[in-house]
Design an enzyme around this catalytic site. Sequence first.
Site, PDB file in Angstrom:
ATOM      1  N   GLY A  45      18.208  31.616 -21.603  1.00  0.00           N
ATOM      2  CA  GLY A  45      18.000  31.746 -20.161  1.00  0.00           C
ATOM      3  C   GLY A  45      16.896  32.734 -19.809  1.00  0.00           C
ATOM      4  N   ARG A 337      28.630  28.504 -45.172  1.00  0.00           N
ATOM      5  CA  ARG A 337      29.635  29.269 -44.448  1.00  0.00           C
ATOM      6  C   ARG A 337      31.002  28.594 -44.413  1.00  0.00           C
ATOM      7  NH1 ARG A 337      25.976  31.342 -39.290  1.00  0.00           N
ATOM      8  NH2 ARG A 337      24.787  32.808 -40.549  1.00  0.00           N
ATOM      9  N   HIS A 408      32.741  32.429 -34.887  1.00  0.00           N
ATOM     10  CA  HIS A 408      31.440  33.054 -34.749  1.00  0.00           C
ATOM     11  C   HIS A 408      30.518  32.310 -33.783  1.00  0.00           C
ATOM     12  CE1 HIS A 408      27.903  35.206 -35.808  1.00  0.00           C
ATOM     13  NE2 HIS A 408      27.314  34.175 -36.368  1.00  0.00           N
ATOM     14  N   GLU A 432      23.018  28.205 -26.816  1.00  0.00           N
ATOM     15  CA  GLU A 432      24.291  27.910 -27.464  1.00  0.00           C
ATOM     16  C   GLU A 432      25.210  27.054 -26.591  1.00  0.00           C
ATOM     17  OE1 GLU A 432      26.171  31.294 -29.373  1.00  0.00           O
ATOM     18  OE2 GLU A 432      28.029  30.199 -29.720  1.00  0.00           O
TER      19      GLU A 432
HETATM   20  C1  LIG Z   1      27.504  38.827 -34.168  1.00  0.00           C
HETATM   21  C2  LIG Z   1      26.562  37.667 -34.104  1.00  0.00           C
HETATM   22  C3  LIG Z   1      25.482  37.604 -34.995  1.00  0.00           C
HETATM   23  C4  LIG Z   1      24.589  36.520 -34.954  1.00  0.00           C
HETATM   24  N1  LIG Z   1      23.530  36.503 -35.824  1.00  0.00           N
HETATM   25  C5  LIG Z   1      22.625  35.489 -35.742  1.00  0.00           C
HETATM   26  C6  LIG Z   1      21.450  35.483 -36.564  1.00  0.00           C
HETATM   27  O1  LIG Z   1      21.236  36.373 -37.374  1.00  0.00           O
HETATM   28  N2  LIG Z   1      20.576  34.454 -36.416  1.00  0.00           N
HETATM   29  C7  LIG Z   1      20.768  33.462 -35.515  1.00  0.00           C
HETATM   30  O2  LIG Z   1      19.923  32.585 -35.415  1.00  0.00           O
HETATM   31  N3  LIG Z   1      21.857  33.445 -34.720  1.00  0.00           N
HETATM   32  C8  LIG Z   1      22.789  34.440 -34.801  1.00  0.00           C
HETATM   33  N4  LIG Z   1      23.893  34.424 -33.981  1.00  0.00           N
HETATM   34  C9  LIG Z   1      24.015  33.390 -32.946  1.00  0.00           C
HETATM   35  C10 LIG Z   1      23.090  33.689 -31.773  1.00  0.00           C
HETATM   36  O3  LIG Z   1      22.988  35.078 -31.579  1.00  0.00           O
HETATM   37  C11 LIG Z   1      23.565  33.073 -30.457  1.00  0.00           C
HETATM   38  O4  LIG Z   1      23.930  31.757 -30.654  1.00  0.00           O
HETATM   39  C12 LIG Z   1      22.459  33.099 -29.408  1.00  0.00           C
HETATM   40  O5  LIG Z   1      21.903  34.369 -29.298  1.00  0.00           O
HETATM   41  C13 LIG Z   1      22.978  32.629 -28.068  1.00  0.00           C
HETATM   42  O6  LIG Z   1      21.971  32.802 -27.090  1.00  0.00           O
HETATM   43  P1  LIG Z   1      22.154  32.249 -25.628  1.00  0.00           P
HETATM   44  O7  LIG Z   1      20.957  32.639 -24.875  1.00  0.00           O
HETATM   45  O8  LIG Z   1      22.521  30.817 -25.683  1.00  0.00           O
HETATM   46  O9  LIG Z   1      23.463  32.997 -25.070  1.00  0.00           O
HETATM   47  P2  LIG Z   1      23.788  34.559 -24.827  1.00  0.00           P
HETATM   48  O10 LIG Z   1      22.813  35.462 -25.435  1.00  0.00           O
HETATM   49  O11 LIG Z   1      25.228  34.731 -25.180  1.00  0.00           O
HETATM   50  O12 LIG Z   1      23.617  34.727 -23.280  1.00  0.00           O
HETATM   51  C14 LIG Z   1      24.525  34.233 -22.358  1.00  0.00           C
HETATM   52  C15 LIG Z   1      24.105  34.660 -20.981  1.00  0.00           C
HETATM   53  O13 LIG Z   1      24.892  33.982 -20.027  1.00  0.00           O
HETATM   54  C16 LIG Z   1      25.449  34.883 -19.105  1.00  0.00           C
HETATM   55  N5  LIG Z   1      26.701  34.291 -18.642  1.00  0.00           N
HETATM   56  C17 LIG Z   1      27.713  33.766 -19.375  1.00  0.00           C
HETATM   57  N6  LIG Z   1      28.648  33.246 -18.582  1.00  0.00           N
HETATM   58  C18 LIG Z   1      28.232  33.428 -17.322  1.00  0.00           C
HETATM   59  C19 LIG Z   1      28.760  33.082 -16.042  1.00  0.00           C
HETATM   60  N7  LIG Z   1      29.902  32.438 -15.922  1.00  0.00           N
HETATM   61  N8  LIG Z   1      28.057  33.448 -14.947  1.00  0.00           N
HETATM   62  C20 LIG Z   1      26.874  34.103 -15.055  1.00  0.00           C
HETATM   63  N9  LIG Z   1      26.314  34.414 -16.231  1.00  0.00           N
HETATM   64  C21 LIG Z   1      26.991  34.087 -17.348  1.00  0.00           C
HETATM   65  C22 LIG Z   1      25.558  36.184 -19.835  1.00  0.00           C
HETATM   66  O14 LIG Z   1      25.564  37.243 -18.918  1.00  0.00           O
HETATM   67  C23 LIG Z   1      24.284  36.138 -20.683  1.00  0.00           C
HETATM   68  O15 LIG Z   1      23.201  36.584 -19.915  1.00  0.00           O
HETATM   69  C24 LIG Z   1      24.797  35.488 -34.020  1.00  0.00           C
HETATM   70  C25 LIG Z   1      25.872  35.549 -33.136  1.00  0.00           C
HETATM   71  C26 LIG Z   1      26.760  36.613 -33.188  1.00  0.00           C
HETATM   72  C27 LIG Z   1      27.918  36.625 -32.244  1.00  0.00           C
END
Ligand SMILES: Cc1cc2nc3c(=O)[nH]c(=O)nc-3n(C[C@H](O)[C@H](O)[C@H](O)COP(=O)(O)OP(=O)(O)OC[C@H]3O[C@@H](n4cnc5c(N)ncnc54)[C@H](O)[C@@H]3O)c2cc1C
Lengths: 644, 250
Positions: A45, A337, A408, A432
Site C-alpha cells: 500500500g 518450510r 507465519h 499479502e
Molecule cells: C516475522 C515475519 C518475517 C518475515 N520475513 C520475510 C522475509 O524475510 N522475506 C519476505 O519476502 N517476506 C517476509 N515476511 C512476509 C512479509 O513481510 C509480508 O508478507 C509483507 O511484508 C506484507 O506486506 P503488505 O504490505 O501486504 O502488508 P503489511 O505490511 O502487513 O501492511 C498492512 C497495512 O494495512 C493496514 N491495515 C490492516 N488492516 C487494516 C484495516 N482494517 N484498516 C486500515 N488499515 C489496515 C496496516 O495498518 C498496514 O499499514 C515475513 C513476515 C513476518 C510476519
Amino acid sequence: MSLDSKIPEGPLAEKWTKHKFNLKLVNPSNKRKYDIIVVGTGLAGGAAAASFGELGYNVKAFCYQDSPRRAHSIAAQGGINAAKNYQNDGDSVFRLFYDTIKGGDYRSREANVYRLAEVSNNIIDQCVAQGVPFAREYGGLLDNRSFGGAQVSRTFYARGQTGQQLLLGAYSALSRQIAAGKVTMFTRNEMLDVVIIDGKARGIITRNLVTGKIESHSAHAVVLATGGYGNVFFLSTNAMGCNGSAVWRAYKKGAFFGNPCFTQIHPTCIPVHGDQQSKLTLMSESLRNDGRVWVPKEVTVAEKLRKRQIKPSDISEEERDYYLERIYPSFGNLVPRDVASRNAKNVCDEGKGVGETGLAVYLDFRDAIKRDGIEVIKAKYGNLFQMYEKITAENPYETPMMIYPAVHYTMGGLWVDYNLQTTIPGLFAAGECNFSDHGANRLGASALMQGLADGYFVIPYTIGNYLAGIPNARVSTDHPAFAEAEKEIKDRINTLLNIKGTKTVDHFHKELGKIMWEKCGMSRDEKRLKEAKVEIKKLRDEYWKDVKVLGVNEELNMTLEKALRVADFMELGELMVEDALDRKESCGGHFREESQTEEGEAKRDDVNFTYVSAWEFKGDDKPAALHKEELVFENVKLTQRSYK
Amino acid sequence: MEKERNYTLKIWRQPNAQSKGAFKTYEVKNISTGSSFLEMLDILNEEISEKGEDPVHFDHDCREGICGMCSLFINGRPHGPEEEITVCQLHMRTFANGTTITIEPWRAKAFPVIKDLIVDRTAFDRIIQAGGFVSINTGGVPDANAIPIAKHDAELAMDAAACIGCGACVAACKNASAMLFVSAKVSQLALLPQGQAERKKRALAMVEQMDEEGFGACTNTGACSAECPKGIDLSNIARMNRDYFTAAIS
Ligand SMILES: Cc1cc2nc3c(=O)[nH]c(=O)nc-3n(C[C@H](O)[C@H](O)[C@H](O)COP(=O)(O)OP(=O)(O)OC[C@H]3O[C@@H](n4cnc5c(N)ncnc54)[C@H](O)[C@@H]3O)c2cc1C
Ligand code: FES
C-alpha cells in the site's frame, strides 16, 4: 458469475509488455480529477500510494497504526529476491519464475508469477535509488545470499532488517507525496467496510481509532493492501493488530476469496512458553544452513529432558535422532518450510518433543561451532542468537536452540485477476491480502518482492486502465449507500457494546486459535475439519451472546477494536475450514492426511485439484459458493516435489 | 528461581488528552518469568476488564522490537532497565519478585498524551515529510549496481537507518530534544551518494520542522543514545550539525 482472470494472450515472456501497451491511459492533466483510496500502507500500500501520488492522482491512504512506518512489513528479516544474476550463478527471470511456481506446488498462475519475476529487478533499482542501505561487498557492489533452499544467490538484504529498510524506503516516498499534498494520510484509522454504488467500489467507511468517529470516504477506486490474516490462529508471527477485517468486509460485499485455507507455517519460531503467550517470534530460516535439527530417539529420554532432569548435552550421539537428515538425506535440514514444520509436529506428537511443554525440537549449532569456530558462527548469526537469548534466557552457543513451527503467512486472500482487480469493479487488492503469486506455499524472500511489485510496478498501470474507462464525476458521501453502510457498522458496534457478557474478547480469540491450530493447522483431515466447523459456529454464537466489551464507542477503545476484528476472524476461520474440506489433496502448506504417499509425504492430485478456489459470499448462515479457476500450465511441467 | 512472581504496579491513567491524569496502583499475581512485560500488562487488563474497569491503554504492535510502536517509561527509563531493548522484548525475569514498577507515558510537549500510556508521535512523521527522502519517482532509476557504495559507508548508513522511530530519545532527554531521531535520517542519506543532491536542503528543512514541533534544544547530555533501543550513535548528531551549519551559512 464466471471468473475471468484476464490473462493476456501471447508467449509468457511477452504478456506483461504487451498488456501494458494495451492498457488504457489516463491523460496526465486528467489524473488530478481521479481520487484513489489506499487502505494499508505497508510495502504494497505504501508503494502504491506513493506511486499514485507521483502520477498525479489524489490519494487518501489509511492505516491503523500511528504511522505508516510501523506496518508489519517492518518485521521481515531475511531478504528480498530478484533475478538480477549479479552473482553470475545462472539466475534468470525464467529461473525465478520456475522456482516460485514449483515452490508454490503448482497452484498459482503462470502469467502472474512470470510478471513478478520480471519486475523483481526494477524493485532493487528503485529501492537503491531511494537510499535503502542494502548489504554490499568490498568492491562497493550489492551482496546476495541464498535463501529458502534456492540453488542460486538472489536474495538482497539489509542485515537482519530487510523489511524495515524496504518499508522505510516506501514510507519516505509516501512522506514526500504527503508533503506535496498528493496523498492525505489517515493514521489510527480502521477501515470497516467498502461502499459499492452501481456495482462499483466507490468508497470506504472508517472508524477513527482515537475519537471513535465513523466516517465515509468516497473515491473512484479502492485499493486494499491490508496484509495477512494469520492472526485467525491467535498465536502467529504477525503483529498484534494484523487483521482480516478489510478483506472480510470486501468478501461480504461481493469480492471472491481465493484459497482461504492456504496458510504457511514457519518451522523455526521460538516455542510457546505458556498460557500467557501473546504472539510468536520468528527465528530466521537461515539458521537451518548451519543448525542441525534433532530430538531424542526415546520418549523416556525426552521426558527426562522436559523435567530438566538431564541436559541436551548429556545425550550421546547414538541417542539422538537427526530426523530431517535421516528422512531426507539429500536436502537434510534444508527441506522446504512445510516439510520441516510437519516433521517437527510428527516427532512431538510421538512424545519426543522437548522443552517444558514438549512442543519443541532442538536446533543445534554444536557441530557447526566445532567445524567453523565460534567467531564464524557469531559473525553469521550473532544478532539472532542475541535475540533468542533475550527472549528465552538461554545461550545458544552453549545449549541447542529450541524451535517449533508457527503460523507465519497466508497465501490465500482476495481473488484478483491479472490486473489485481477483485470481482468487484474498482476494488483492487495488493500484497499479502490478495491470493496471487504464491500458490499453496510461499518461498522465502518472495513476499517482500510481491508487495513491492504490486505496489510500485503493477497496480499503477492497471488502475489507470480502470479509471480511463469510467467517468471522472465524483460521488458525494451524501449518497445513501454511505449512510446505509455507516448505520450497519454503528449497529454492529452497539450490539457488541450492549452484550455485556461475561467473557473477554481475548478468551474467544484464544479459543478460536486453538480450534484452528489443532484442526485446520499443519495437518488436516475430514473428521477434524468437520468438527472444527461445528465448534467455530458454536463459539461464534456464544460470542454474540456472552462477550464483554467495555467502554463506549466515542473514545480510544482497544477492546472494541479487537472485538470487531475477532468477530470477523471467526467467520473467516469458518471459510478456511470449508476450503480445507473441499481441497481433498495435499499441496504445499495444505496437508490432507487422506492424501499422502506411502512414506507420509504430501500427495498432490493434479487431475482433480489444479484450480484456484474462489469463494462467493451468499449471505450469513448460507454456505458460500465455490467457483473454480482452472490453472493452465503451458511453460512448466507439473512434477511431484521430492526432497529425499 | 521462582517461576511465578507478584508485582505492585503504579500506572499513569488518563482518560483522554483533555483530562488530568494520575497514578493508580494495581497488584498482579502469578506472572510467569518467561512472560514479556506487555504480556504482564495483558494479564492485568484481562483481570481489570473482568471487574468492569477500563483496561490500561498502551501502544504496541509487532512485539518483536522493530515497529517502534511500544513506548513505556518504566521506573524512570524509556523501555525499562535493560540496554538496547524495546519494552516489548523486556521479560519479567528482569524484575525481582514483589517489587513495585512505575509505568508512565513518554513525556514531551511535542508528544501529547492521547490516553493513558499512549502519546501522539505524529510530529516525527511531519519531520520526515519535511525532507527525509530522496526526491525520485517510481521508475526510470539507474541499475542498482551502477551506484557503487563503499562497504564502510553502507554499514554506517545502515547503523543510522536502524532507528525505529519510537521516541525513546525524546523521552530520555531532559530537554525533550529530537536531535538523535532527526540526525539518524539526515545521516543515513548524507552517507550515501543518493542523498547528496538534497543534502543541505534536507538538513535545514528537517531541523526547522523539528523546532516548529516544539522539541527542545540539544545540550549534548547523551541520554538519548544511551537509552536508544537500537544504539543509534551520537556521532550522527555531530554529522547533522556540520551539514546544518554549512547549509545555514551558505
Ligand atoms: C516475522 C515475519 C518475517 C518475515 N520475513 C520475510 C522475509 O524475510 N522475506 C519476505 O519476502 N517476506 C517476509 N515476511 C512476509 C512479509 O513481510 C509480508 O508478507 C509483507 O511484508 C506484507 O506486506 P503488505 O504490505 O501486504 O502488508 P503489511 O505490511 O502487513 O501492511 C498492512 C497495512 O494495512 C493496514 N491495515 C490492516 N488492516 C487494516 C484495516 N482494517 N484498516 C486500515 N488499515 C489496515 C496496516 O495498518 C498496514 O499499514 C515475513 C513476515 C513476518 C510476519
Ligand atoms: S511493539 Fe513493535 S517495537 Fe515493541
